[in-house]
Scaffold this active site. Structure first.
Site, PDB file in Angstrom:
ATOM      1  N   ASN A   1       7.914   5.702  -2.699  1.00 52.13           N
ATOM      2  CA  ASN A   1       9.333   5.746  -3.102  1.00 52.13           C
ATOM      3  C   ASN A   1      10.281   5.206  -2.038  1.00 52.13           C
ATOM      4  O   ASN A   1      11.339   4.673  -2.373  1.00 52.13           O
ATOM      5  CB  ASN A   1       9.731   7.170  -3.524  1.00 52.13           C
TER       6      ASN A   1
ATOM      7  N   LYS B   1      -1.904   3.669   5.991  1.00 54.90           N
ATOM      8  CA  LYS B   1      -2.231   3.221   4.648  1.00 54.90           C
ATOM      9  C   LYS B   1      -0.978   3.327   3.786  1.00 54.90           C
ATOM     10  O   LYS B   1      -0.528   4.417   3.433  1.00 54.90           O
ATOM     11  CB  LYS B   1      -3.346   4.061   4.009  1.00 54.90           C
TER      12      LYS B   1
ATOM     13  N   ALA C   1       1.221   3.021   0.269  1.00 54.43           N
ATOM     14  CA  ALA C   1       0.885   3.288  -1.128  1.00 54.43           C
ATOM     15  C   ALA C   1       0.437   2.001  -1.808  1.00 54.43           C
ATOM     16  O   ALA C   1       0.933   0.913  -1.504  1.00 54.43           O
ATOM     17  CB  ALA C   1       2.088   3.877  -1.849  1.00 54.43           C
TER      18      ALA C   1
ATOM     19  N   GLY D   1      -5.943   5.236  -2.929  1.00 53.86           N
ATOM     20  CA  GLY D   1      -6.136   6.573  -2.393  1.00 53.86           C
ATOM     21  C   GLY D   1      -7.573   7.038  -2.353  1.00 53.86           C
ATOM     22  O   GLY D   1      -8.054   7.513  -1.312  1.00 53.86           O
TER      23      GLY D   1
ATOM     24  N   SER E   1       1.962  13.843  -3.184  1.00 52.57           N
ATOM     25  CA  SER E   1       1.824  14.952  -4.124  1.00 52.57           C
ATOM     26  C   SER E   1       1.055  16.121  -3.504  1.00 52.57           C
ATOM     27  O   SER E   1       0.233  15.953  -2.593  1.00 52.57           O
ATOM     28  CB  SER E   1       1.096  14.486  -5.385  1.00 52.57           C
TER      29      SER E   1
ATOM     30  N   GLU F   1       3.894  16.655   3.859  1.00 50.16           N
ATOM     31  CA  GLU F   1       5.187  16.763   3.165  1.00 50.16           C
ATOM     32  C   GLU F   1       4.908  16.453   1.706  1.00 50.16           C
ATOM     33  O   GLU F   1       4.664  15.307   1.339  1.00 50.16           O
ATOM     34  CB  GLU F   1       6.209  15.794   3.772  1.00 50.16           C
TER      35      GLU F   1
ATOM     36  N   CYS G   1      11.585  13.209  -3.209  1.00 48.42           N
ATOM     37  CA  CYS G   1      10.921  14.508  -3.070  1.00 48.42           C
ATOM     38  C   CYS G   1      11.916  15.657  -3.006  1.00 48.42           C
ATOM     39  O   CYS G   1      11.617  16.771  -3.438  1.00 48.42           O
ATOM     40  CB  CYS G   1      10.022  14.514  -1.845  1.00 48.42           C
TER      41      CYS G   1
ATOM     42  N   GLU H   1       7.276  19.369 -10.831  1.00 47.52           N
ATOM     43  CA  GLU H   1       7.956  18.209 -10.269  1.00 47.52           C
ATOM     44  C   GLU H   1       7.767  17.015 -11.215  1.00 47.52           C
ATOM     45  O   GLU H   1       6.657  16.551 -11.444  1.00 47.52           O
ATOM     46  CB  GLU H   1       7.396  17.859  -8.887  1.00 47.52           C
ATOM     47  N   ILE H   2       8.870  16.512 -11.763  1.00 49.80           N
ATOM     48  CA  ILE H   2       8.827  15.396 -12.707  1.00 49.80           C
ATOM     49  C   ILE H   2       8.908  14.066 -11.978  1.00 49.80           C
ATOM     50  O   ILE H   2       8.283  13.092 -12.365  1.00 49.80           O
ATOM     51  CB  ILE H   2       9.962  15.529 -13.744  1.00 49.80           C
TER      52      ILE H   2
END
Length: 371
Positions: free
Chosen positions: A39, A62, A64, A95, A116, A138, A172, A269-270
């Site tokens: 994000n 790494k 995303a 991942g 996540s 986090e 987040c 969490e959407i």
């Protein structure tokens, strides 16, 4: 080679019992693995890398899989700047392959992850099954913004709007749970709905556009699933709730009202532009309800009463609290969560200490003057 800045982190000389001189040393933790979210890819790369290098570590990053290009370009700039080869290593990948390899690698001494809660659990398992590398996690959030009757209503609406819809809700700390005191509840809803309707949706590179697409189809489908779930569970859809256009992953800014505490849209969490608004009466009630989540990353309070603000901020179980503002992040302040939003802190002196080991040293003294 150490890039440690001693001005920020101090060692200690400690008075101990007996004829000894005691002090502590702070040393780099070693090789740090950093797994980044999609994000805010450039910001996350820079801030995480800066802390690790400042403390004298080498880094394996790494990015995303959705956003690898910014990290690769930053690596190019790092090479041009003369950072020695091997200090910063960027490994794009998925991942389950590249990320998992970092998690279980025996020569990586610390792992820092933003993402996540589900992946955070997997990395804890990988650490336990490999070399017990230390972790800073986090993770998810479902952050409340509490608006009291005495708040400046127009300011509160603006703060709630940006707190949730910034970056299309893919934040987040997004203020996805809005608790509004009953005296201004209806007026708040009217103004918030009108503001959401006025948003211009489209290509974010086009001047005047203030609401762009979600990151990919998977995220788009997740958001639409939760919107449908909110309708099924009985929340009142005030605006939005649909796909915008027929091309691209655009979701209309969405507001649900009269959302109950046990509804999925208020608990899960959407990570999208879905605002959940609920009514409350008393300070004690809203504290209990705001804490009624498995997450604890951030929270906000809108009020003119400093006593109420202090009472609420001390009672809420969250790592970052804002009073009459929201989503203002400064690298000087430690950042991290309570409960299932993770553990450890990034940024600030607390963040730097997470990239170092503390060593205690004692030296025998003969006839010290204080004995």
């Amino acid at each position: 080679m150490h890039y440690q800045l001693n001005i920020f982190v101090h060692k200690q000389t400690i008075r101990v019992d007996g004829p000894s001189h005691a002090f502590t040393l702070l040393e780099p933790i070693g090789v740090v693995g950093q797994i980044l979210p999609w994000n805010f890819p450039t910001y996350m790369f820079i801030t995480k890398l800066a802390c690790a290098l400042t403390c004298g570590n080498t880094v394996v990053v790494k990015p995303a899989e959705q956003t690898p290009l910014s990290a690769l370009f930053c690596a190019h700039l790092i090479s041009e700047a003369g950072i020695p080869a091997g200090v910063v290593n960027v490994i794009p990948g998925y991942g389950p392959t590249a990320g998992a390899a970092i998690g279980r690698h025996m020569d990586i001494d610390k792992l820092v992850f933003t993402g996540s809660t589900e992946v955070g659990r997997l990395l804890m398992v990988a650490s336990a099954k490999s070399n017990l590398k230390s972790l800073t996690l986090e993770l998810g959030g479902k952050s409340p913004l509490i608006i009291f009757d005495d708040a400046n209503l127009d300011e509160a609406v603006a703060v709630a709007d940006s707190g949730l819809f910034f970056n299309m809700g893919q934040v987040c700390t997004a203020s996805s749970r809005i608790y509004v005191q009953e005296g201004i509840y209806n007026e708040f809803l009217e103004k918030a709905v009108e503001r959401a309707r006025q948003k211009v949706i489209g290509d974010p590179f086009t001047p005047g556009v203030d609401h762009g697409p979600q990151v990919d189809q998977a995220q788009f489908e997740k958001i639409m699933h939760y919107i449908a779930l909110g309708k099924e569970e009985g929340a009142k859809l005030m605006v939005g709730g649909k796909r915008h256009g027929s091309k691209g992953m655009f979701v209309e800014p969405t507001i649900f009202a009269d959302v109950k505490d046990d509804m999925s849209i208020l608990q899960d969490e959407i990570f999208g532009p879905v605002m959940c608004v609920s009514k409350f009466k008393t300070v004690e009630e809203v504290i209990e309800r705001a804490n009624g989540t498995r997450y604890g990353l951030a929270a906000g309070v809108m009020t003119k009463d400093i006593d109420v603000a202090n009472q609420v901020t001390r009672a809420l179980k969250a790592g970052t609290l804002w009073i009459n503002m929201y989503n203002i992040i400064d690298p000087s302040l430690p950042f991290g969560g309570y409960k299932m939003s993770g553990f450890g802190r990034e940024n600030g002196i607390e963040g730097l200490k997470g990239y170092m080991q503390t060593k205690s040293v004692m030296t025998k003294l003969v006839s010290p003057s204080w004995l």
